[in-house]
Design an enzyme around this catalytic site. Structure first.
Site, short mmCIF file in Angstrom:
data_model
loop_
_atom_site.label_atom_id
_atom_site.label_comp_id
_atom_site.label_asym_id
_atom_site.label_seq_id
_atom_site.Cartn_x
_atom_site.Cartn_y
_atom_site.Cartn_z
N SER A 49 0.84 -1.21 0.00
CA SER A 49 0.00 0.00 0.00
C SER A 49 0.87 1.26 0.00
O SER A 49 0.60 2.22 -0.73
CB SER A 49 -0.89 0.02 1.25
N ARG A 65 -12.71 -14.66 -0.95
CA ARG A 65 -11.80 -15.32 0.00
C ARG A 65 -12.53 -16.11 1.07
O ARG A 65 -11.91 -16.95 1.74
CB ARG A 65 -10.85 -14.29 0.64
N ASP A 89 -6.62 -7.95 4.91
CA ASP A 89 -5.86 -8.79 3.97
C ASP A 89 -5.25 -10.02 4.63
O ASP A 89 -4.67 -10.87 3.95
CB ASP A 89 -4.72 -7.96 3.33
N GLY A 127 -6.20 -3.90 -7.42
CA GLY A 127 -7.36 -3.08 -7.05
C GLY A 127 -6.95 -1.70 -6.57
O GLY A 127 -7.62 -0.70 -6.84
N SER A 154 -13.12 1.22 3.60
CA SER A 154 -12.23 0.85 2.50
C SER A 154 -11.22 1.96 2.25
O SER A 154 -11.58 3.09 1.91
CB SER A 154 -13.04 0.60 1.22
N ARG A 178 1.38 4.28 -3.01
CA ARG A 178 1.14 5.70 -2.72
C ARG A 178 2.39 6.54 -2.94
O ARG A 178 2.31 7.72 -3.30
CB ARG A 178 0.62 5.83 -1.29
N ARG A 191 -2.83 -14.48 -1.93
CA ARG A 191 -2.90 -14.73 -0.47
C ARG A 191 -3.50 -16.10 -0.16
O ARG A 191 -3.20 -16.67 0.89
CB ARG A 191 -3.64 -13.60 0.23
N LYS A 194 -12.56 -9.54 -2.81
CA LYS A 194 -11.10 -9.38 -2.94
C LYS A 194 -10.65 -10.04 -4.25
O LYS A 194 -11.47 -10.28 -5.13
CB LYS A 194 -10.39 -9.97 -1.72
C1 S3P Z 1 -5.63 -1.41 0.12
C2 S3P Z 1 -6.86 -1.42 0.71
C3 S3P Z 1 -7.62 -2.64 0.99
C4 S3P Z 1 -6.76 -3.88 0.88
C5 S3P Z 1 -5.89 -3.85 -0.34
C6 S3P Z 1 -4.96 -2.64 -0.30
C7 S3P Z 1 -4.96 -0.12 -0.13
O1 S3P Z 1 -8.68 -2.75 0.08
O2 S3P Z 1 -7.56 -5.03 0.86
O3 S3P Z 1 -5.10 -5.02 -0.44
O4 S3P Z 1 -3.76 -0.10 -0.43
O5 S3P Z 1 -5.62 0.92 -0.02
P1 S3P Z 1 -10.14 -2.10 0.37
O6 S3P Z 1 -9.99 -0.64 0.35
O7 S3P Z 1 -10.99 -2.59 -0.77
O8 S3P Z 1 -10.56 -2.66 1.70
#
Ligand code: S3P
Length: 429
Positions: free
Chosen positions: A23, A346, A315, A94, A167, A27, A388, A342
């Site tokens: 994450s 999952r 996660d 995602g 989220s 960013r 995962r 996910k």
């Molecule tokens: C993430 C947020 C989460 C997580 C994903 C990474 C992120 O998803 O499951 O692996 O980096 O912002 P959600 O925002 O859909 O919960």
């Protein structure tokens, strides 16, 4: 399609580091790209998901150099991105697609984002709908709810959005759009999701105010390049924590792990199950808490998991399910409906995989009940194309009565390309 056979282990021992936080790595590229000046990133995760983000920004004219150690991003300022001349392929990620959609909504050009067969099935309405309320013009398959999404960037206006789900991807998508919007963009969520965006926005000098379960961003403020050091990913460390907890005679030191409180639900859950996990040498790096984790084999017991800890461990449920499979008694997971959207569903994937190893699991709509056992059977389980699921099953295999074959393991490269060699390194057989 590649597969691997994992042999049972006698113990898990040693000292390891895990790759950088996924994450935070995403960013760092995104904010570095739209900041003024050169951002350096150390500890960047070179997994496929983060490479999708890097390629997308290169395709928008951002100069990103990687000397194998440090990533150097020459920021082009808030308004310096260029219209990409092809579709932006977000692969399996995602985070890439949802965050970038928010950013693209505020640009003065047209773009199309898409992903692999799994990503194209995942819900996009959750970002398209609030972004549209800000004035974004986004269309896509199934009435704009599935990728590919076509984004005609333009002017945006801040909104006050009450997100129905916790989220970080929704929150961060709106925060990125908010950098370009007139006025203030606020997001409130049912309970706090990971707050890496809030921390990194602050580091880069964005105008941001945090409040209870929410954040507000003011548009029009420049970002300034930073030196970012990415800690190890607690989501990757989780597989090794569970491996050391469930395998007898184990003691494992996992160094330099991000322990941001919005991510440490997995430690809280495993400790509540009786897991011996200690945080050593706690410190702060680039605005993120970091520690070394000392993990020893433990007798685990079943627990009830629900409420605000769920987004803090979202996660890590595949790994937690493996711990539950070895715990005494029943572990109940609830309020975890998000697991169904996910990389794969999952809840079903973990339930089916654990059943293949002889564990009793009952699915519910928003979770499952797992009855732990001393005996895990060998056999064959499929990853369902989800990194995962693949890694959690490899960990379960360490304590199975005979070898376990995990199929379709290529997906592990999305987040943890070195997982299997590292597991082989710490496992004694
Ligand atoms: C993430 C947020 C989460 C997580 C994903 C990474 C992120 O998803 O499951 O692996 O980096 O912002 P959600 O925002 O859909 O919960």
């Amino acid at each position: 399609m590649s597969s691997i056979q994992i042999q049972p282990a006698l113990s898990i021992n040693g000292e390891i580091t895990v790759p950088g936080d996924k994450s935070i790595s995403h960013r760092s590229i995104m904010l570095g790209a739209i900041a003024d000046g050169v951002t350096t990133v150390r500890g960047f995760l070179r997994g496929e998901d983060n490479m999708s983000t890097m390629h997308a920004f290169r395709a928008m004219g951002v100069n990103i150099k990687d000397d194998g150690e440090i990533i150097r991003i020459t920021g082009c300022g808030l308004h310096g991105l260029k219209e990409p001349d092809d579709v932006l392929d977000c692969g399996n990620s995602g985070t890439t697609i949802r965050l970038i959609t928010g950013l693209l909504a505020g640009q003065s050009f047209f773009s199309v984002v898409t992903g692999d067969q799994y990503l194209r099935k995942r819900p996009m309405k959750r970002v398209v709908e609030p972004l549209s309320r800000m004035g974004a013009r986004i269309s896509g398959r199934s009435g704009g709810t599935l990728a590919p999404l076509a984004i005609t960037g333009g002017s945006l206006t801040g909104i006050d959005y009450q997100s129905p789900v916790s989220s970080a991807q929704i929150k961060s998508s709106l925060m990125l759009a908010g950098l370009y919007a007139d006025g203030e963009t606020s997001v409130t969520e049912p309970s706090l999701s990971r707050d890496h965006s809030e921390r990194m926005f602050r580091l880069f000098g964005a105008s941001l105010v945090r409040h209870d379960r929410g954040v507000s961003v003011r548009g029009g403020f420049k970002l300034t390049a930073q030196e970012v050091t990415v800690p190890g990913d607690i989501s990757s460390a989780a597989f090794f924590m569970v491996a050391a907890l469930i395998t007898p005679n184990s003691e494992l030191l996992i160094k330099n792990v991000g322990v941001n409180p919005s991510r440490t639900g997995v430690i809280d859950i495993l400790q509540s199950m009786g897991g011996d996990i200690r945080l050593l040498n706690e410190r702060e790096v680039s605005g993120e808490p970091v520690a070394d984790l000392l993990v020893r084999s433990s007798r685990l017991k079943g627990v009830e998991i629900s409420g605000s800890v769920v987004p803090r461990a979202i996660d890590e449920f595949p790994a937690v399910c493996v711990a539950a499979a070895r715990a005494e008694g029943v572990t109940s997971i609830r309020d975890a409906r998000e697991l169904r959207v996910k990389e794969t569903d999952r809840i079903t994937a973990m339930a089916e995989s654990l059943k293949m190893l002889g564990i009793a699991v009952t699915e519910t709509e928003d979770g499952m009940d797992i009855t732990g056992s001393e005996l895990l059977l060998g056999g064959s389980v499929d990853s369902c194309g989800d990194h995962r699921i693949a890694m959690s099953m490899a960990v379960a295999a360490l304590v199975a009565s005979s070898p376990v074959t995990v199929t379709d393991i290529g997906c592990v490269a999305t987040s943890f390309p070195t997982f299997f060699p590292l597991l082989a390194h710490v496992a004694s057989r």
